[in-house]
Write an enzyme that holds these catalytic residues in place. Sequence first.
Site, mmCIF file in Angstrom:
data_model
loop_
_atom_site.group_PDB
_atom_site.id
_atom_site.type_symbol
_atom_site.label_atom_id
_atom_site.label_comp_id
_atom_site.label_asym_id
_atom_site.label_seq_id
_atom_site.Cartn_x
_atom_site.Cartn_y
_atom_site.Cartn_z
ATOM 1 N N HIS A 105 0.877 -1.192 0.000
ATOM 2 C CA HIS A 105 0.000 0.000 0.000
ATOM 3 C C HIS A 105 0.908 1.233 0.000
ATOM 4 C CE1 HIS A 105 -3.413 2.506 0.595
ATOM 5 N NE2 HIS A 105 -3.755 2.194 1.841
ATOM 6 N N HIS B 209 -2.038 -2.463 -9.972
ATOM 7 C CA HIS B 209 -3.084 -1.891 -9.121
ATOM 8 C C HIS B 209 -4.277 -2.825 -9.088
ATOM 9 C CE1 HIS B 209 -5.804 1.030 -7.314
ATOM 10 N NE2 HIS B 209 -4.710 1.655 -6.944
ATOM 11 N N ASP C 214 2.252 5.649 -6.693
ATOM 12 C CA ASP C 214 3.456 5.685 -5.863
ATOM 13 C C ASP C 214 4.749 5.745 -6.655
ATOM 14 O OD1 ASP C 214 2.237 5.634 -3.307
ATOM 15 O OD2 ASP C 214 1.649 3.566 -3.702
HETATM 16 N N1 COA Z 1 5.521 -6.338 -10.101
HETATM 17 C C1 COA Z 1 5.548 -7.551 -10.667
HETATM 18 N N2 COA Z 1 4.447 -8.322 -10.817
HETATM 19 C C2 COA Z 1 3.296 -7.819 -10.371
HETATM 20 C C3 COA Z 1 3.193 -6.563 -9.772
HETATM 21 C C4 COA Z 1 4.376 -5.816 -9.658
HETATM 22 N N3 COA Z 1 4.358 -4.616 -9.096
HETATM 23 N N4 COA Z 1 1.921 -6.326 -9.447
HETATM 24 C C5 COA Z 1 1.221 -7.399 -9.801
HETATM 25 N N5 COA Z 1 2.056 -8.304 -10.370
HETATM 26 C C6 COA Z 1 1.679 -9.604 -10.903
HETATM 27 C C7 COA Z 1 1.604 -10.643 -9.809
HETATM 28 O O1 COA Z 1 2.847 -11.273 -9.584
HETATM 29 C C8 COA Z 1 0.579 -11.561 -10.363
HETATM 30 O O2 COA Z 1 1.172 -12.360 -11.344
HETATM 31 P P1 COA Z 1 0.834 -13.927 -11.453
HETATM 32 O O3 COA Z 1 -0.641 -13.982 -11.748
HETATM 33 O O4 COA Z 1 1.703 -14.370 -12.562
HETATM 34 O O5 COA Z 1 1.198 -14.493 -10.130
HETATM 35 C C9 COA Z 1 -0.405 -10.641 -11.067
HETATM 36 O O6 COA Z 1 0.356 -9.497 -11.429
HETATM 37 C C10 COA Z 1 -1.587 -10.233 -10.207
HETATM 38 O O7 COA Z 1 -1.099 -9.763 -8.957
HETATM 39 P P2 COA Z 1 -1.976 -9.705 -7.645
HETATM 40 O O8 COA Z 1 -1.069 -9.601 -6.454
HETATM 41 O O9 COA Z 1 -3.021 -10.764 -7.619
HETATM 42 O O10 COA Z 1 -2.715 -8.342 -7.860
HETATM 43 P P3 COA Z 1 -3.438 -7.541 -6.735
HETATM 44 O O11 COA Z 1 -4.589 -6.883 -7.330
HETATM 45 O O12 COA Z 1 -3.690 -8.376 -5.537
HETATM 46 O O13 COA Z 1 -2.265 -6.527 -6.300
HETATM 47 C C11 COA Z 1 -0.951 -4.743 -5.874
HETATM 48 C C12 COA Z 1 -2.281 -5.208 -6.449
HETATM 49 C C13 COA Z 1 -0.944 -3.222 -5.874
HETATM 50 C C14 COA Z 1 -0.792 -5.228 -4.421
HETATM 51 C C15 COA Z 1 0.208 -5.289 -6.749
HETATM 52 O O14 COA Z 1 0.093 -4.806 -8.055
HETATM 53 C C16 COA Z 1 1.573 -4.944 -6.162
HETATM 54 O O15 COA Z 1 2.069 -5.677 -5.293
HETATM 55 N N6 COA Z 1 2.198 -3.816 -6.621
HETATM 56 C C17 COA Z 1 3.447 -3.382 -6.059
HETATM 57 C C18 COA Z 1 3.200 -2.602 -4.783
HETATM 58 C C19 COA Z 1 2.588 -1.263 -5.055
HETATM 59 O O16 COA Z 1 3.026 -0.535 -5.923
HETATM 60 N N7 COA Z 1 1.600 -0.909 -4.241
HETATM 61 C C20 COA Z 1 0.941 0.382 -4.332
HETATM 62 C C21 COA Z 1 -0.416 0.245 -4.936
HETATM 63 S S1 COA Z 1 -1.126 1.825 -5.251
#
Ligand code: COA
Length: 372
Positions: free
Chosen positions: A218, A257, A308
């Site tokens: 987050h 996201h 971010d």
């Molecule tokens: N880098 C690499 N791979 C990513 C990624 C990232 N930043 N964000 C998502 N993915 C990939 C995951 O590994 C997953 O791949 P898979 O299906 O092959 O395992 C797929 O995309 C879906 O990810 P998931 O965690 O299910 O998506 P989510 O909706 O739960 O997660 C976030 C959303 C924001 C938690 C996720 O994109 C993330 O961890 N981003 C980095 C942290 C971040 O920037 N947070 C701020 C958000 S505003």
Amino acid sequence: MPDKGLEEVIAASTRLSDVDGRAGRLWYVGYPIQDLAERSTFEEVVYLLHQLRLPTEAELDELNERLVLEREISPFLADIMPTLAQQTSPMSMLRTSVSAASAYDPDGWENSAEANERKAMRLIAKTATLLAVYHRLRTGQDVVPPHPKLPHAANFLYMLSGQEPDQEDAAVLDTTLILYADHTMNASTFTARVIASTLADMFSAITGAIAALKGPLHGGANEEAMKMLEEIDDPSRAEAYVKDRLARKERIMGFGHRVYKTEDPRATVLRRLSQETGERKDDPRWYEISAEVERVVNAEKGLHANVDFYAASVYHYLGIPTDLMTPVFALARMSGWTAHVREQYSDNRLIRPESEYVGPRDQTYVAIEDRG
Ligand code: COA
């Protein structure tokens, strides 16, 4: 089957903000985020989120005066700050001091709508002071009292550095505060609303929200993004760095996201601010590394930058230390959190979902001496 991560679950009704994840659009009270970023101020957005309409000039003046009057922190908070500055990270300090702020709030435990509006304005105003006092103390510098003539963003930079900030820097920070102010049912806002729904007080709800914001999935992502840019250090190294990280199945912070399936509209504004601020400061490197990371992540994974990612280089250009980047997010989001808590109280029902039990059933209790 439960929806893991509550992806499709609508957890509350709100009049504060709305997102169209497919179109990449965000509105506060119906106003497009781009218009607010370009034409509004953080204080005006505070008014909008709390009153659900834009203020007149007189109303905005009055709010500005109130926020200025609420900037000083209580002697109790000033007393505990040296210890917090020595012993805790910035987000832990903020979580602890917002919790502690309940002790001397003039409205005490009163939970009326009027008292909560006053508590909200105090929290918004004082968060800037808490962060600046903490930073001055931990770096062995004198505390800088708030400057009554400066708006919220400029005053924060002033209290942090001890010098009146460049007007353009203050305007850039102000825009980032607008962009970070609210974002529907994100994890920290949801946390605040769950706590408020038990009719616990606003300080409890906001303390929980700060705790939720801290994590790297987050709000913690902006700090992690900056650390990554520092590790990469040069645009020519970005491609190999990103590919290596992805090959090791590591996430690239500041990308992806839950809601946006296209570019986060806040990232569009922040990319431009990063580029412009880098040029203005004759230091384009952090923007260039960011742009190269974005190009590779997009090509390799089809992922877009979120709010971010470019916030990291923008804050770096403004002289905000990396470990204060998530607290600055909190400084902005305080406006949205407190508005959501007030909205929750105004039409409350306890938030209490179900869980699906997946453990063993019908077990027979065995006395401890008979367990092998
Ligand atoms: N880098 C690499 N791979 C990513 C990624 C990232 N930043 N964000 C998502 N993915 C990939 C995951 O590994 C997953 O791949 P898979 O299906 O092959 O395992 C797929 O995309 C879906 O990810 P998931 O965690 O299910 O998506 P989510 O909706 O739960 O997660 C976030 C959303 C924001 C938690 C996720 O994109 C993330 O961890 N981003 C980095 C942290 C971040 O920037 N947070 C701020 C958000 S505003």
